[in-house]
Design a protein around this motif. Structure first.
Motif, PDB file in Angstrom:
ATOM      1  N   ASP A 181     -10.732   0.073  -4.305  1.00 25.43           N
ATOM      2  CA  ASP A 181     -10.575   1.059  -3.233  1.00 25.43           C
ATOM      3  C   ASP A 181     -11.851   1.166  -2.419  1.00 25.43           C
ATOM      4  N   ILE A 182     -11.681   1.510  -1.124  1.00 23.55           N
ATOM      5  CA  ILE A 182     -12.911   1.631  -0.333  1.00 23.55           C
ATOM      6  C   ILE A 182     -13.522   3.026  -0.465  1.00 23.55           C
ATOM      7  N   LYS A 207      -8.785  -2.716   6.534  1.00 21.61           N
ATOM      8  CA  LYS A 207      -9.289  -2.018   5.346  1.00 21.61           C
ATOM      9  C   LYS A 207      -9.460  -2.983   4.185  1.00 21.61           C
ATOM     10  N   THR A 240     -17.559  -0.430   0.587  1.00 16.34           N
ATOM     11  CA  THR A 240     -17.105  -1.500   1.475  1.00 16.34           C
ATOM     12  C   THR A 240     -18.086  -2.666   1.447  1.00 16.34           C
ATOM     13  N   SER A 272       0.835  -1.214   0.000  1.00 17.61           N
ATOM     14  CA  SER A 272       0.000   0.000   0.000  1.00 17.61           C
ATOM     15  C   SER A 272       0.863   1.255   0.000  1.00 17.61           C
ATOM     16  N   SER A 312     -12.787  -4.649   1.745  1.00 14.82           N
ATOM     17  CA  SER A 312     -12.798  -4.159   0.370  1.00 14.82           C
ATOM     18  C   SER A 312     -13.466  -5.190  -0.542  1.00 14.82           C
ATOM     19  N   ALA A 362      -4.312  -1.751  10.608  1.00 14.94           N
ATOM     20  CA  ALA A 362      -5.454  -1.024  10.057  1.00 14.94           C
ATOM     21  C   ALA A 362      -5.628  -1.367   8.578  1.00 14.94           C
ATOM     22  N   ILE A 363      -4.505  -1.532   7.874  1.00 15.81           N
ATOM     23  CA  ILE A 363      -4.586  -1.867   6.446  1.00 15.81           C
ATOM     24  C   ILE A 363      -5.196  -3.258   6.249  1.00 15.81           C
TER      25      ILE A 363
END
Lengths: 264, 295
Positions: free
Chosen positions: B46-47, B31, B58, A122, B35, B27-28
């Motif tokens: 992408d969210i 995420k 989401t 990322s 997704s 956190a990633i």
């Protein structure tokens, strides 16, 4: 008499269980035969082959480099955490601080490895760095999960450290920084060395996190060894085992020597 | 003023590192686990979408997918059972060892303790590999069994769940012994004598005196073994067979083989919630309980 017999038997069997596999490994490393399990005679053949195996030597050098660097960074940051938790009263969001510095101890390595890999991917998408994974990304990941181990050792040491010495030095006119560098750090130095040795060994031994965060040109020793023994046995790995176990056990003995806490 | 600056430096350097390289990665994972997956690189959408204004994109599909498929649930249950059995055996073997070491005289105690922990310092991977050699069809264990006449032909000892349990108990044993020893070492041995003087036999002394006093050590040791074992990948991969799938293997394959990043992230995040959250809750409850009982 009866109870001391039971006691010696239990301790003997326990130690036998712990050391038998290590002795078996060392024994077979001297087997001449290419087929590991069939004994052909005593020989140092596989030690010779090991030292002429460039892949293993290269991996060994990479591993040592990453382990030394990440242990050093993890020790600096771990000492800061240990010191902060014991000596500094005002830490913003202290529970969060404790969460961050202790969770890596209990989080399964697999989850940690996956999270690091997805983070690096990322990050690369957002800022274009790191463009590929390799020694740098393994280094960052190892620092992250070694910090916690150092922090515990330092925290334990500082907790039973006599605070009066620091206060006396302050009364004598030393300022904060001087007390730290002239009094506190020298006194806890053995624990700092112990922490470094622990972090070094953990980094050197790590397979899972390194497998996730590795890239071209960054095959560490455990990655190479795992690829050799995943499906079978390897006489070269036997020789490597014997050497590595010996070296790591010596590092372990140094650790006990420095970590005085252990002796009480 | 200078002190303040110095304190900030000490607190915030590791703070910064851990937020950036530990908290944000977690956190990633979260995420990506919410997704929408798609074919491509990276294999998820992408969210936040900005195509027609602002849209949040989401889904909980990945969690539903995992929790409705027996393949995933079953593997996780397998891992929990494996961890439970291994923890039990570590305790059965580790407790008497820790107890007898703690009741030895001081010189012997230190030597024994170092002897018990030293194998833990040697390479994890190589200690697992050692069992691969021992459990081979023509390995030492089979040779012993054949010579003793216990079996007439070599047993298939490797590549099954028993070999996995063996490997785990062996590699994790020191993690059980250390905290047990820590607590057993603290308590007053005279208590055992006292309980004998008061007429309790050995078994009663064990259950009424020794065991209750070692509860904190048992809990600490069990957690140190149980949690990493649930996520264990290497030992089942080296010693296990195809008879049982475990959480670690499924997570690994979901990511590296199936390239289902959102699925793998959902598995990982579920693991965090199921494994790590209970510990935090447990620690809070336990500290309250021990305060109440003044241990």
């Amino acid at each position: 008499m009866k109870s001391s017999f039971i006691k010696s038997t239990v301790i003997f069997l326990g130690l036998l269980f712990l050391y038998f596999p290590i002795l078996v490994l060392i024994f077979y490393s001297f087997n001449e035969n290419k087929r590991v399990m069939v004994w052909k005679g005593f020989s140092l053949r596989w030690y010779n082959e090991l030292f002429s195996n460039e892949q293993i030597i290269e991996a060994f050098i990479i591993s040592i480099k990453i382990a030394a660097l990440s242990a050093t960074f993890a020790t600096i940051l771990g000492v800061m955490i240990g010191y902060s938790l014991v000596r500094i009263r005002k830490i913003p969001f202290k529970s969060f601080y404790i969460f961050l510095s202790s969770t890596p101890l209990v989080l399964p390595e697999l989850i940690l490895g996956l999270s690091m890999l997805l983070f690096f991917i990322s990050l690369n998408n957002v800022i274009g760095f790191p463009s590929s994974r390799g020694q740098l990304t393994i280094f960052i990941s190892h620092v992250t999960f070694c910090i916690a181990f150092v922090a515990i050792i330092i925290q334990a040491r500082l907790t039973d450290f006599n605070k009066n010495i620091e206060e006396a030095a302050m009364d004598l006119g030393y300022n904060y920084t001087k007390v730290l560098y002239k009094i506190t750090l020298p006194i806890i130095l053995p624990s700092i060395i112990a922490g470094w040795l622990l972090a070094f060994t953990i980094s050197l031994d790590d397979l899972v996190v390194a497998s996730f965060t590795t890239g071209p040109g960054a095959n560490t020793l455990p990655i190479v060894v795992f690829s050799k023994v995943r499906l079978g046995l390897s006489p070269e790995v036997n020789a490597l085992s014997a050497i590595l176990m010996f070296a790591l056990i010596i590092i372990g003995l140094f650790y006990f020597y420095f970590n005085k806490k252990f002796k009480h | 003023m200078k002190n303040k600056l110095f304190e900030k430096y000490f607190v915030f350097s590791p703070y910064f590192w851990l937020v950036l390289f530990f908290f944000i990665p977690l956190a990633i994972i979260f995420k990506i686990s919410i997704s929408v997956s798609e074919w491509g690189m990276p294999p998820y959408q992408d969210i936040f979408l900005f195509d027609n204004g602002f849209e949040i994109n989401t889904t909980f599909e990945n969690y539903i997918y995992i929790f409705s498929d027996y393949y995933y649930i079953g593997s996780f249950v397998n891992s929990l059972i494996l961890a439970l059995i291994s923890t039990f055996f570590c305790l059965i073997i580790g407790f008497p060892l820790a107890f007898y070491i703690a009741t030895s005289n001081i010189r012997l105690r230190n030597i024994l303790l170092v002897l018990v922990v030293i194998p833990f310092w040697s390479s994890f991977l190589l200690r697992v590999y050692a069992w691969k050699i021992i459990l081979q069809n023509n390995g030492i264990l089979n040779v012993i069994l054949l010579n003793l006449g216990i079996t007439s032909e070599p047993l298939q000892l490797l590549y099954n769940q028993y070999a996995v349990i063996m490997g785990i108990v062996y590699t994790y044993l020191p993690l059980m012994i250390l905290p047990l020893f820590g607590y057993l070492n603290k308590f007053d041995l005279n208590l055992i004598e006292a309980s004998k003087d008061l007429g309790l036999n050995r078994i009663k002394t064990f259950f009424k005196v020794i065991l209750p006093l070692s509860v904190p050590g048992i809990v600490a040791g069990s957690l140190l073994v149980f949690i990493p074992v649930v996520g264990e990948f290497i030992i089942p991969e080296m010693l296990g067979g195809s008879d049982r799938l475990y959480y670690g293997k499924i997570l690994w394959e979901e990511f590296f083989v199936n390239r289902n990043w959102p699925g793998a992230s959902a598995l990982a995040f579920s693991g965090i919630i199921i494994l790590v959250l209970p510990i935090i809750i447990f620690q809070i409850l336990y500290s309250r309980w021990s305060q109440k009982n003044e241990i």
